[in-house]
Design an enzyme around this catalytic site. Structure first.
Site, short mmCIF file in Angstrom:
data_model
loop_
_atom_site.label_atom_id
_atom_site.label_comp_id
_atom_site.label_asym_id
_atom_site.label_seq_id
_atom_site.Cartn_x
_atom_site.Cartn_y
_atom_site.Cartn_z
N ASP A 159 -8.09 3.40 -5.02
CA ASP A 159 -7.89 4.79 -4.65
C ASP A 159 -7.19 5.57 -5.76
OD1 ASP A 159 -9.13 4.05 -2.33
OD2 ASP A 159 -7.38 4.29 -1.04
N MET A 183 6.71 0.15 1.70
CA MET A 183 5.58 0.27 0.80
C MET A 183 5.05 -1.15 0.61
SD MET A 183 5.31 1.25 -3.28
CE MET A 183 6.37 2.65 -3.20
N HIS A 201 -8.91 2.36 0.51
CA HIS A 201 -7.55 2.07 0.98
C HIS A 201 -6.97 0.84 0.30
CE1 HIS A 201 -7.33 5.40 3.72
NE2 HIS A 201 -8.51 5.07 4.19
N ASP A 205 -1.32 5.81 -5.90
CA ASP A 205 -1.63 5.65 -4.48
C ASP A 205 -0.78 4.50 -3.95
OD1 ASP A 205 -3.64 6.40 -2.22
OD2 ASP A 205 -3.59 4.21 -2.23
#
Length: 195
Positions: free
Chosen positions: A178, A27, A173, A14
């Site tokens: 996750d 990212m 999140h 994730d």
């Protein structure tokens, strides 16, 4: 004589990012958890908390989408100072993936894989020159469920899945939380015979 294929080691990944695509956007964190291993004998689930990876990264551009950033709750200003250098983080991730694969072929799995894979693959190739998953070693859990449930892909959401398939963990999140949650979902889907 037929050669046996290498086993697959499924790694739930994730990412949290500050926009829709890598390059213009960054990212900000990556989380990964080993979900399980598949060989000719079948699939064996792993404890998703046993082998994990988590890092936060320095943004690579000034551009960001406020709504995307808000989802993760990460602070870009803090990450600009404290976040890991992308080349170093992706090098660490690639080494970790190779180590946990232990002779198996690593396969990234995600829900949905399309978003996370886009960032993961781009960052790996851009910052390390290669991907431990190759160019196509990813499995989308949403597609896996749609196929087994005999549903159109666009009709699938976690809310449409039988409760016993879902992880009991909350979707926070936070990339590692996750990834672990989704590793459990993946193992449940692999064991589920479908309809």
């Amino acid at each position: 004589m037929t050669r046996r294929p290498r086993p697959s080691l499924y790694i739930s990944v994730d990412v949290e990012a500050d926009g829709p695509i890598p390059g213009p956007y960054s990212m900000l964190s990556i989380g990964a958890a080993v979900a399980g291993r598949q060989d000719a004998g079948g699939y064996t689930a792993a404890d998703p908390e046993a082998q994990t990876f988590y890092r936060e990264l320095r943004p690579i551009s000034d551009a960001f989408v406020p709504e995307a950033l808000a989802v993760s709750g990460l602070d870009r200003d803090r990450l600009a100072v404290e976040g890991g250098e992308p080349a170093a983080v992706m090098g660490e991730f690639a080494a970790w993936a190779a180590e946990v694969a232990d002779g198996a072929q690593p396969v990234m799995c995600g829900y949905p894989a399309s978003y996370d894979w886009t960032f993961l693959y781009w960052y790996l190739v851009r910052f390390t020159g290669a991907s431990p998953f190759g160019h196509s070693g990813c499995m989308d859990m949403k597609t896996l469920y749609a196929t087994k449930a005999r549903l159109p892909l666009r009709a699938v959401a976690k809310g449409t899945m039988p409760r016993e398939l879902l992880s009991r963990r909350r979707h926070t999140h936070h990339a590692l939380d996750d990834a672990i949650e989704q590793a459990e979902l993946f193992s449940n889907l692999m064991a589920w015979p479908g309809v």
